[in-house]
Design a protein around this motif. Structure first.
Motif, PDB file in Angstrom:
ATOM      1  N   GLY A 101       8.037  -3.629  -8.816  1.00 38.59           N
ATOM      2  CA  GLY A 101       8.667  -4.778  -9.448  1.00 38.59           C
ATOM      3  C   GLY A 101      10.173  -4.737  -9.418  1.00 38.59           C
ATOM      4  O   GLY A 101      10.827  -5.730  -9.713  1.00 38.59           O
ATOM      5  N   GLN A 102      10.762  -3.579  -9.066  1.00 34.21           N
ATOM      6  CA  GLN A 102      12.214  -3.481  -9.017  1.00 34.21           C
ATOM      7  C   GLN A 102      12.728  -3.814  -7.621  1.00 34.21           C
ATOM      8  O   GLN A 102      12.057  -3.583  -6.627  1.00 34.21           O
ATOM      9  CB  GLN A 102      12.651  -2.060  -9.405  1.00 34.21           C
ATOM     10  CG  GLN A 102      12.357  -1.722 -10.847  1.00 34.21           C
ATOM     11  CD  GLN A 102      12.779  -0.305 -11.179  1.00 34.21           C
ATOM     12  OE1 GLN A 102      12.682   0.587 -10.349  1.00 34.21           O
ATOM     13  NE2 GLN A 102      13.267  -0.108 -12.391  1.00 34.21           N
ATOM     14  N   VAL A 103      13.921  -4.326  -7.575  1.00 33.14           N
ATOM     15  CA  VAL A 103      14.532  -4.701  -6.303  1.00 33.14           C
ATOM     16  C   VAL A 103      15.461  -3.595  -5.826  1.00 33.14           C
ATOM     17  O   VAL A 103      16.278  -3.089  -6.591  1.00 33.14           O
ATOM     18  CB  VAL A 103      15.321  -6.010  -6.451  1.00 33.14           C
ATOM     19  CG1 VAL A 103      16.186  -6.269  -5.220  1.00 33.14           C
ATOM     20  CG2 VAL A 103      14.364  -7.179  -6.670  1.00 33.14           C
ATOM     21  N   VAL A 104      15.301  -3.212  -4.577  1.00 32.19           N
ATOM     22  CA  VAL A 104      16.230  -2.309  -3.917  1.00 32.19           C
ATOM     23  C   VAL A 104      16.589  -2.931  -2.578  1.00 32.19           C
ATOM     24  O   VAL A 104      15.807  -3.688  -2.006  1.00 32.19           O
ATOM     25  CB  VAL A 104      15.625  -0.902  -3.702  1.00 32.19           C
ATOM     26  CG1 VAL A 104      15.402  -0.227  -5.037  1.00 32.19           C
ATOM     27  CG2 VAL A 104      14.303  -0.998  -2.942  1.00 32.19           C
ATOM     28  N   THR A 105      17.780  -2.647  -2.069  1.00 31.55           N
ATOM     29  CA  THR A 105      18.217  -3.311  -0.847  1.00 31.55           C
ATOM     30  C   THR A 105      17.890  -2.526   0.415  1.00 31.55           C
ATOM     31  O   THR A 105      18.011  -3.066   1.508  1.00 31.55           O
ATOM     32  CB  THR A 105      19.733  -3.572  -0.897  1.00 31.55           C
ATOM     33  OG1 THR A 105      20.416  -2.335  -1.069  1.00 31.55           O
ATOM     34  CG2 THR A 105      20.078  -4.515  -2.044  1.00 31.55           C
ATOM     35  N   SER A 106      17.453  -1.285   0.274  1.00 26.46           N
ATOM     36  CA  SER A 106      17.094  -0.501   1.450  1.00 26.46           C
ATOM     37  C   SER A 106      15.690  -0.850   1.897  1.00 26.46           C
ATOM     38  O   SER A 106      14.736  -0.711   1.134  1.00 26.46           O
ATOM     39  CB  SER A 106      17.184   0.990   1.152  1.00 26.46           C
ATOM     40  OG  SER A 106      16.645   1.732   2.237  1.00 26.46           O
ATOM     41  N   GLY A 107      15.570  -1.258   3.135  1.00 24.82           N
ATOM     42  CA  GLY A 107      14.257  -1.619   3.654  1.00 24.82           C
ATOM     43  C   GLY A 107      13.281  -0.463   3.671  1.00 24.82           C
ATOM     44  O   GLY A 107      12.062  -0.667   3.593  1.00 24.82           O
ATOM     45  N   ARG A 108      13.799   0.746   3.707  1.00 23.88           N
ATOM     46  CA  ARG A 108      12.919   1.926   3.749  1.00 23.88           C
ATOM     47  C   ARG A 108      12.095   2.065   2.482  1.00 23.88           C
ATOM     48  O   ARG A 108      11.067   2.746   2.475  1.00 23.88           O
ATOM     49  CB  ARG A 108      13.756   3.183   3.949  1.00 23.88           C
ATOM     50  CG  ARG A 108      14.465   3.245   5.285  1.00 23.88           C
ATOM     51  CD  ARG A 108      15.053   4.634   5.517  1.00 23.88           C
ATOM     52  NE  ARG A 108      15.790   4.706   6.771  1.00 23.88           N
ATOM     53  CZ  ARG A 108      17.097   4.583   6.852  1.00 23.88           C
ATOM     54  NH1 ARG A 108      17.817   4.410   5.761  1.00 23.88           N
ATOM     55  NH2 ARG A 108      17.697   4.659   8.024  1.00 23.88           N
ATOM     56  N   LEU A 109      12.528   1.440   1.412  1.00 21.67           N
ATOM     57  CA  LEU A 109      11.861   1.617   0.118  1.00 21.67           C
ATOM     58  C   LEU A 109      10.868   0.501  -0.183  1.00 21.67           C
ATOM     59  O   LEU A 109      10.352   0.426  -1.298  1.00 21.67           O
ATOM     60  CB  LEU A 109      12.907   1.717  -0.989  1.00 21.67           C
ATOM     61  CG  LEU A 109      13.869   2.899  -0.837  1.00 21.67           C
ATOM     62  CD1 LEU A 109      14.893   2.895  -1.963  1.00 21.67           C
ATOM     63  CD2 LEU A 109      13.116   4.218  -0.808  1.00 21.67           C
ATOM     64  N   TRP A 110      10.634  -0.376   0.792  1.00 19.33           N
ATOM     65  CA  TRP A 110       9.656  -1.443   0.608  1.00 19.33           C
ATOM     66  C   TRP A 110       8.362  -1.032   1.298  1.00 19.33           C
ATOM     67  O   TRP A 110       8.364  -0.500   2.401  1.00 19.33           O
ATOM     68  CB  TRP A 110      10.207  -2.757   1.161  1.00 19.33           C
ATOM     69  CG  TRP A 110      11.362  -3.252   0.343  1.00 19.33           C
ATOM     70  CD1 TRP A 110      12.643  -2.764   0.351  1.00 19.33           C
ATOM     71  CD2 TRP A 110      11.340  -4.295  -0.628  1.00 19.33           C
ATOM     72  NE1 TRP A 110      13.412  -3.458  -0.554  1.00 19.33           N
ATOM     73  CE2 TRP A 110      12.644  -4.400  -1.165  1.00 19.33           C
ATOM     74  CE3 TRP A 110      10.353  -5.173  -1.089  1.00 19.33           C
ATOM     75  CZ2 TRP A 110      12.980  -5.339  -2.149  1.00 19.33           C
ATOM     76  CZ3 TRP A 110      10.701  -6.102  -2.067  1.00 19.33           C
ATOM     77  CH2 TRP A 110      11.986  -6.178  -2.577  1.00 19.33           C
ATOM     78  N   ASP A 111       7.236  -1.335   0.644  1.00 16.12           N
ATOM     79  CA  ASP A 111       5.962  -0.778   1.087  1.00 16.12           C
ATOM     80  C   ASP A 111       5.209  -1.649   2.080  1.00 16.12           C
ATOM     81  O   ASP A 111       4.504  -1.132   2.953  1.00 16.12           O
ATOM     82  CB  ASP A 111       5.068  -0.545  -0.134  1.00 16.12           C
ATOM     83  CG  ASP A 111       5.695   0.436  -1.119  1.00 16.12           C
ATOM     84  OD1 ASP A 111       6.460  -0.011  -2.004  1.00 16.12           O
ATOM     85  OD2 ASP A 111       5.428   1.642  -0.987  1.00 16.12           O
ATOM     86  N   TYR A 112       5.296  -2.951   1.940  1.00 16.01           N
ATOM     87  CA  TYR A 112       4.501  -3.859   2.759  1.00 16.01           C
ATOM     88  C   TYR A 112       5.415  -4.864   3.447  1.00 16.01           C
ATOM     89  O   TYR A 112       6.383  -5.348   2.847  1.00 16.01           O
ATOM     90  CB  TYR A 112       3.473  -4.597   1.889  1.00 16.01           C
ATOM     91  CG  TYR A 112       2.586  -3.674   1.102  1.00 16.01           C
ATOM     92  CD1 TYR A 112       2.807  -3.460  -0.255  1.00 16.01           C
ATOM     93  CD2 TYR A 112       1.535  -3.008   1.717  1.00 16.01           C
ATOM     94  CE1 TYR A 112       2.008  -2.607  -0.979  1.00 16.01           C
ATOM     95  CE2 TYR A 112       0.725  -2.145   0.995  1.00 16.01           C
ATOM     96  CZ  TYR A 112       0.963  -1.940  -0.344  1.00 16.01           C
ATOM     97  OH  TYR A 112       0.180  -1.094  -1.066  1.00 16.01           O
ATOM     98  N   TRP A 113       5.062  -5.189   4.698  1.00 13.26           N
ATOM     99  CA  TRP A 113       5.889  -6.079   5.510  1.00 13.26           C
ATOM    100  C   TRP A 113       5.032  -7.123   6.218  1.00 13.26           C
ATOM    101  O   TRP A 113       3.891  -6.848   6.617  1.00 13.26           O
ATOM    102  CB  TRP A 113       6.647  -5.274   6.573  1.00 13.26           C
ATOM    103  CG  TRP A 113       7.696  -4.383   5.978  1.00 13.26           C
ATOM    104  CD1 TRP A 113       7.529  -3.125   5.477  1.00 13.26           C
ATOM    105  CD2 TRP A 113       9.078  -4.706   5.808  1.00 13.26           C
ATOM    106  NE1 TRP A 113       8.724  -2.642   5.009  1.00 13.26           N
ATOM    107  CE2 TRP A 113       9.690  -3.584   5.202  1.00 13.26           C
ATOM    108  CE3 TRP A 113       9.854  -5.820   6.107  1.00 13.26           C
ATOM    109  CZ2 TRP A 113      11.049  -3.555   4.885  1.00 13.26           C
ATOM    110  CZ3 TRP A 113      11.211  -5.784   5.804  1.00 13.26           C
ATOM    111  CH2 TRP A 113      11.796  -4.662   5.199  1.00 13.26           C
ATOM    112  N   GLY A 114       5.615  -8.308   6.389  1.00 12.70           N
ATOM    113  CA  GLY A 114       5.001  -9.319   7.219  1.00 12.70           C
ATOM    114  C   GLY A 114       5.404  -9.147   8.667  1.00 12.70           C
ATOM    115  O   GLY A 114       6.155  -8.228   9.022  1.00 12.70           O
ATOM    116  N   GLN A 115       4.945 -10.059   9.500  1.00 12.98           N
ATOM    117  CA  GLN A 115       5.171  -9.936  10.939  1.00 12.98           C
ATOM    118  C   GLN A 115       6.479 -10.567  11.375  1.00 12.98           C
ATOM    119  O   GLN A 115       6.930 -10.351  12.495  1.00 12.98           O
ATOM    120  CB  GLN A 115       4.007 -10.578  11.711  1.00 12.98           C
ATOM    121  CG  GLN A 115       4.085 -12.095  11.872  1.00 12.98           C
ATOM    122  CD  GLN A 115       3.833 -12.870  10.595  1.00 12.98           C
ATOM    123  OE1 GLN A 115       3.401 -12.310   9.589  1.00 12.98           O
ATOM    124  NE2 GLN A 115       4.110 -14.167  10.625  1.00 12.98           N
TER     125      GLN A 115
END
Length: 123
Positions: A101-115
């Motif tokens: 639920g928290q926002v971070v700006t590093s893409g490495r810390l995001w778990d799921y991605w779209g295409q």
């Protein structure tokens, strides 16, 4: 597990608008932070905007006042309204989600991605 599908990209002239959508599947969508990132050819992936589980919004400086992120938890969808588009906004736009639920700006810390969906702005 969350699956994300982006839509709404396309080609517009400078000054035009697009609305991107990120549709999610899976449970407990409302607790997820959802973000938008972009990647132009030859460049690193960059943070654009994000919205947390409390609907607080965050933007990179270059899009403040032009882009608006919002979410509809009933539809499990996050939107990115893009106005006053500039040629430098041209990129593939990806949505991403993370369950904390928290926002971070590093893409490495995001778990799921779209295409990804292509946005092209011509001058």
């Amino acid at each position: 597990q969350v699956q994300l599908v982006e839509s709404g990209g396309g080609s517009v002239q400078a000054g035009g608008s697009l609305r991107l959508s990120c549709a999610a599947s899976g449970r407990f969508f409302s607790i997820y932070a959802v973000g938008w990132f972009c990647q132009a050819p030859g460049k690193e992936r960059e943070f654009v905007a994000a919205i947390n589980s409390g609907s607080n919004t965050y933007y990179t400086d270059s899009v403040k006042g032009r882009f608006t992120i919002s979410r509809d938890n009933a539809k499990k969808t996050v939107y990115l309204q893009m106005n006053s588009l500039k040629p430098e906004d041209t990129a593939v736009y990806y949505c991403a989600a993370r369950p904390t639920g928290q926002v971070v700006t590093s893409g490495r810390l995001w778990d799921y991605w779209g295409q990804g969906t292509q946005v092209t702005v011509s001058s």
